[in-house]
Design an enzyme around this catalytic site. Structure first.
Site, PDB file in Angstrom:
ATOM      1  N   ASP A 212      -2.037   6.394  -3.666  1.00 36.73           N
ATOM      2  CA  ASP A 212      -0.950   5.703  -2.983  1.00 36.73           C
ATOM      3  C   ASP A 212      -0.513   4.522  -3.846  1.00 36.73           C
ATOM      4  O   ASP A 212      -0.954   4.368  -4.990  1.00 36.73           O
ATOM      5  CB  ASP A 212      -1.364   5.257  -1.584  1.00 36.73           C
ATOM      6  CG  ASP A 212      -2.401   4.141  -1.605  1.00 36.73           C
ATOM      7  OD1 ASP A 212      -3.128   4.037  -2.600  1.00 36.73           O
ATOM      8  OD2 ASP A 212      -2.485   3.381  -0.623  1.00 36.73           O
TER       9      ASP A 212
ATOM     10  N   ASP B  96      -5.796   2.452  -3.567  1.00 38.41           N
ATOM     11  CA  ASP B  96      -7.066   2.269  -2.858  1.00 38.41           C
ATOM     12  C   ASP B  96      -7.412   3.500  -2.020  1.00 38.41           C
ATOM     13  O   ASP B  96      -8.426   3.518  -1.321  1.00 38.41           O
ATOM     14  CB  ASP B  96      -7.056   1.010  -1.996  1.00 38.41           C
ATOM     15  CG  ASP B  96      -6.095   1.072  -0.818  1.00 38.41           C
ATOM     16  OD1 ASP B  96      -5.211   1.964  -0.802  1.00 38.41           O
ATOM     17  OD2 ASP B  96      -6.216   0.219   0.092  1.00 38.41           O
TER      18      ASP B  96
ATOM     19  N   SER C  42       0.820  -1.214   0.000  1.00 38.31           N
ATOM     20  CA  SER C  42       0.000   0.000   0.000  1.00 38.31           C
ATOM     21  C   SER C  42       0.851   1.260   0.000  1.00 38.31           C
ATOM     22  O   SER C  42       1.583   1.533  -0.930  1.00 38.31           O
ATOM     23  CB  SER C  42      -0.956  -0.035   1.196  1.00 38.31           C
ATOM     24  OG  SER C  42      -1.928   0.962   1.110  1.00 38.31           O
TER      25      SER C  42
ATOM     26  N   ASP D  57      -1.068   1.305  -4.101  1.00 38.83           N
ATOM     27  CA  ASP D  57      -2.007   0.363  -4.707  1.00 38.83           C
ATOM     28  C   ASP D  57      -3.331   1.019  -5.080  1.00 38.83           C
ATOM     29  O   ASP D  57      -4.290   0.340  -5.446  1.00 38.83           O
ATOM     30  CB  ASP D  57      -2.247  -0.843  -3.794  1.00 38.83           C
ATOM     31  CG  ASP D  57      -2.973  -0.493  -2.504  1.00 38.83           C
ATOM     32  OD1 ASP D  57      -2.873   0.663  -2.051  1.00 38.83           O
ATOM     33  OD2 ASP D  57      -3.635  -1.376  -1.939  1.00 38.83           O
TER      34      ASP D  57
END
Length: 450
Positions: free
Chosen positions: A242, A246, A102, A244
């Site tokens: 960010d 999400d 992440s 990933d």
């Protein structure tokens, strides 16, 4: 119910220290065994990853673990986490895996696991997988040599996801200038392609991943570069993902950072206006800004708080059938469109509100006033971070600070679910006099929990 490997957002750690290929291989085997009720033969799971250096290595280990059980793999290659969640459900698969850490820097990596409905696993499910993992040598998981699973690279998955977004958000972004910071992460292609297709003039930065520059002074945690670009190019707004994708942070046309709390206030007002805010309720976490409570109350809506972590928000939304939730960090969940927090959907919804209400982002943001806040991170031993509220010296200092608070101030101290850190946060009016106390608390925590 504590787990050894799973934290607040899957498994995460420093590569080849906390997390190596053997562990990833066995996490895959244990997860597949659990998600297929002990009958993995012929089941199918998808796998995605972000752009960090260790991603390809762990992709091989994860796919090997899945295939060793007799299950098959749809390899999505580099995609945002929400794509894995969406396609798991959309393709009627038996589960999904995302290889990502992440927002963390490249030396970290991790695994997020999704059930067949596209939801992150609950604490109970993770606990049961760990029980399997701890006894994996005593459980027959491997298939026979003639029933080993197969892996197929499937690039069309990203296109199916983009088609879904275009169908549900038919925006006309002509004459709209948007700056995008891709964070050198999983959305480095997806974000620009999507917005250009909708007609926007797109200015892109940090879209050249090297494997080591993911989240490096860029993306949603480091928006200063995006702020400069927005102001220099006179963009209508900027958006930052960010690693990933999400989560999302935005920059308005004046260079002001817009966080997840303000998003929630904007979306609450809009969704209530169009009669799509289910039960007139919003879900957030205990780390939200006091200003969000004020804004939601002004709209005559209810604000429900969970523990920190978008998974906790989603579980509450799913249980009570709410349609909106999220965190200050920029994890926003639209229950009518997604089973996970999704930076791209958040961006599209934000642009929808801007166009529908014919207002700039700065004008929309006036719906909420952010109360002042100050935060510190105390670096501690990962094994000791959950002991912070049981150690003499730390307890006394926390009590001393709490005794100085009034009704307009809030203190939050919690261990990070993904890093060896204790997070210290205070917010409210006139908090300046308490900052020395927080610095003292940080030093005490670091000395006691080193």
């Amino acid at each position: 119910m504590e787990t050894k490997f799973f934290g607040t957002d899957g498994v995460r750690g420093i590569v080849n220290q906390d997390l190596d290929c053997t562990l990833v291989y066995n996490i895959a085997r244990a997860s597949v065994y659990y998600l297929s009720n002990g009958l993995p033969l012929g089941k199918t799971f998808c796998v995605g990853r972000d752009t960090r250096l260790s991603g390809k290595m762990f992709e091989s280990a994860l796919i090997s673990g899945i295939c060793s059980t007799g299950a098959n793999v749809v390899n999505l290659d580099i995609v945002p986490s929400p794509v894995v969640a969406f396609l798991t459900k959309h393709y009627n698969l038996d589960g999904g895996f995302m290889i990502t850490a992440s927002h963390n820097s490249y030396e970290y990596n991790g695994i997020k696991v999704f059930d067949k409905q596209g939801y992150k696993l609950s604490n109970k499910m993770e606990f049961e997988i760990e029980n399997i993992l701890n006894n994996i040598d005593n459980i027959v998981i491997n298939s026979s040599f003639d029933n080993i699973g197969n892996s197929k690279l499937y690039k069309k998955g990203l296109l199916d996801y983009l088609s879904y977004l275009n169908l549900n958000f038919p925006l006309n972004l002509n004459n709209t200038k948007i700056a995008i910071d891709c964070g050198n992460g999983a959305a480095y292609k997806t974000g620009p392609i999507l917005l250009k297709k909708l007609g926007a003039e797109v200015i892109t930065i940090n879209d050249n991943p090297s494997g080591k520059n993911i989240n490096l002074d860029c993306g949603s945690l480091h928006p200063d570069a995006l702020k400069r670009v927005v102001l220099e190019t006179k963009s209508d707004l900027g958006i930052a993902f960010d690693g990933d994708a999400d989560r999302l942070i935005a920059i308005d046309e004046n260079g002001t950072i817009i966080n997840g709390d303000t998003f929630l206030a904007i979306f609450t007002k809009y969704l209530k206006f169009v009669k799509k805010l289910k039960k007139n309720t919003v879900v957030t976490t205990i780390a939200s800004n006091i200003g969000l409570e004020v804004a939601i109350k002004k709209e005559n809506c209810l604000l429900i708080k969970t523990d920190v972590g978008d998974r906790n928000v989603i579980e509450m939304m799913r249980e009570k059938r709410y349609s909106l939730g999220g965190e200050r960090s920029g994890h926003i969940v639209f229950g009518d469109y997604s089973t996970s927090s999704d930076g791209l959907i958040t961006a599209l919804m934000l642009l929808t509100v801007i166009k529908r209400m014919n207002k700039s982002l700065s004008e929309l943001s006036e719906v909420m006033i952010n109360y002042p806040q100050f935060s510190l991170d105390a670096k501690v031993s990962n094994k000791k971070k959950h002991l912070f509220n049981r150690v003499d010296g730390i307890i006394e200092k926390i009590t001393q600070i709490q005794n100085k608070l009034d009704d307009n101030k809030k203190l939050l101290i919690r261990p990070s679910g993904t890093e060896p850190i204790i997070r210290i946060l205070i917010q409210g009016d006139s908090i300046e006099n308490l900052i020395p106390d927080l610095n003292d608390l940080k030093l005490i925590i670091e000395s006691k929990l080193a």
